[in-house]
Design a protein around this motif. Structure first.
Motif, PDB file in Angstrom:
ATOM      1  N   SER A   1       0.865  -1.185   0.000  1.00 61.31           N
ATOM      2  CA  SER A   1       0.000   0.000   0.000  1.00 61.31           C
ATOM      3  C   SER A   1       0.902   1.235   0.000  1.00 61.31           C
ATOM      4  O   SER A   1       2.131   1.118  -0.001  1.00 61.31           O
ATOM      5  CB  SER A   1      -0.962   0.006   1.183  1.00 61.31           C
ATOM      6  N   GLN A   2       0.276   2.389  -0.020  1.00 58.14           N
ATOM      7  CA  GLN A   2       1.025   3.637  -0.067  1.00 58.14           C
ATOM      8  C   GLN A   2       1.287   4.146   1.345  1.00 58.14           C
ATOM      9  O   GLN A   2       0.403   4.106   2.202  1.00 58.14           O
ATOM     10  CB  GLN A   2       0.210   4.663  -0.862  1.00 58.14           C
TER      11      GLN A   2
ATOM     12  N   TYR B   1       0.862   4.816  -4.937  1.00 57.83           N
ATOM     13  CA  TYR B   1       0.087   3.626  -5.303  1.00 57.83           C
ATOM     14  C   TYR B   1       0.377   3.177  -6.737  1.00 57.83           C
ATOM     15  O   TYR B   1       0.182   2.016  -7.084  1.00 57.83           O
ATOM     16  CB  TYR B   1      -1.413   3.905  -5.134  1.00 57.83           C
TER      17      TYR B   1
ATOM     18  N   LEU C   1      -6.213  -0.321  -1.068  1.00 61.18           N
ATOM     19  CA  LEU C   1      -6.389   1.108  -1.395  1.00 61.18           C
ATOM     20  C   LEU C   1      -7.858   1.469  -1.494  1.00 61.18           C
ATOM     21  O   LEU C   1      -8.725   0.587  -1.538  1.00 61.18           O
ATOM     22  CB  LEU C   1      -5.658   1.475  -2.695  1.00 61.18           C
TER      23      LEU C   1
END
Ligand code: GLN
Length: 235
Positions: A124-125, A154, A171
């Motif tokens: 994930s970011q 992302y 996300l």
């Protein structure tokens, strides 16, 4: 804003983190997206303010950039969370979202619940609510820390998913849907979080907060909000 006070209008500098389509992304070198159009429309209706030049950061640098006065407002599909509210303030919410688990569409991995991520590589970011879910899974022992990758964007996470370097990305649903429309990936399942996005502002910027909230109400009333939503999400 549109008022008659242009000479005295305060310029506010907006910050965002492109790579989160359709909220903010680069197209032909141009910064575009739902957040870009919406904040512009809102500030146009906000008495006493005008929008300065957009500044771009990694998502996890937005809050520090706001508190250190590099920018005055964050427009980055940022979820209003208790944790963030300890440091910054938000406008009223302007969009709702849940989390999605994105996988390759080749059927190699088809999880249907979070615990199915066990033993798989997840990305994930950095600094997102999606990452918070991964961290929870690590804490409860479902996900091994060495099986979790944090990305600056992302875009890189989804690239690694396509390459087979990771098996799932966590996300926001509307962004997962946009990637699924454009790339060989699909939403395996969604995880309800009831997130609401707000524009981030510094604590104590009460005049700006009121002006943006009034601008947001005006943009909803005039039908402009719906136009912008239809432009980026279809009707
Ligand atoms: N809504 C998510 C969050 O606030 C993700 C936002 C983003 O990556 N731009 O953490």
């Amino acid at each position: 804003g549109t008022g008659t006070t242009t000479e005295t209008a305060t310029t506010i500098t907006p910050g965002t983190a492109p790579g989160f389509p359709p909220f903010e992304m680069k197209e032909g070198g141009e910064l575009v997206g739902f957040d870009i159009d919406l904040l512009s429309a809102v500030v146009a209706e906000a008495e006493g303010y005008q929008l300065g030049e957009w500044q771009e950061f990694a998502f996890d640098s937005l809050v520090p950039s706001l508190t250190s006065n590099k920018i005055d407002v964050i427009a980055a599909a940022m979820t209003i969370t208790d944790k963030r509210e300890q440091t910054i303030d938000f406008t009223n919410p302007y969009y709702n979202a849940d989390q999605a688990i994105l996988v390759r569409e080749d059927g190699s991995f088809s999880p249907s619940k979070l615990s199915d991520l066990s033993g798989h590589k997840v990305g994930s970011q950095s600094g997102t609510t999606g990452e918070n879910i991964a961290k929870e899974l690590i804490k409860e022992g479902t996900l091994k820390e060495s099986n979790y990758n944090s990305y600056d964007s992302y875009v890189f996470a989804v690239q690694d998913l396509q390459n087979g370097n990771i098996d799932a990305v966590i996300l926001d649903v509307p962004v997962a849907q946009t990637f699924a429309d454009q790339r060989p990936v699909e939403i395996a399942f969604t995880h309800e979080t009831g997130e609401r996005y707000g524009f981030g502002i510094r604590n104590g910027d009460d005049d700006l907060q009121s002006a943006l909230n009034e601008g947001l109400a005006a943009v909803r009333d005039s039908g402009r909000y719906e136009e912008i939503r239809n432009k980026w999400f279809g009707s």
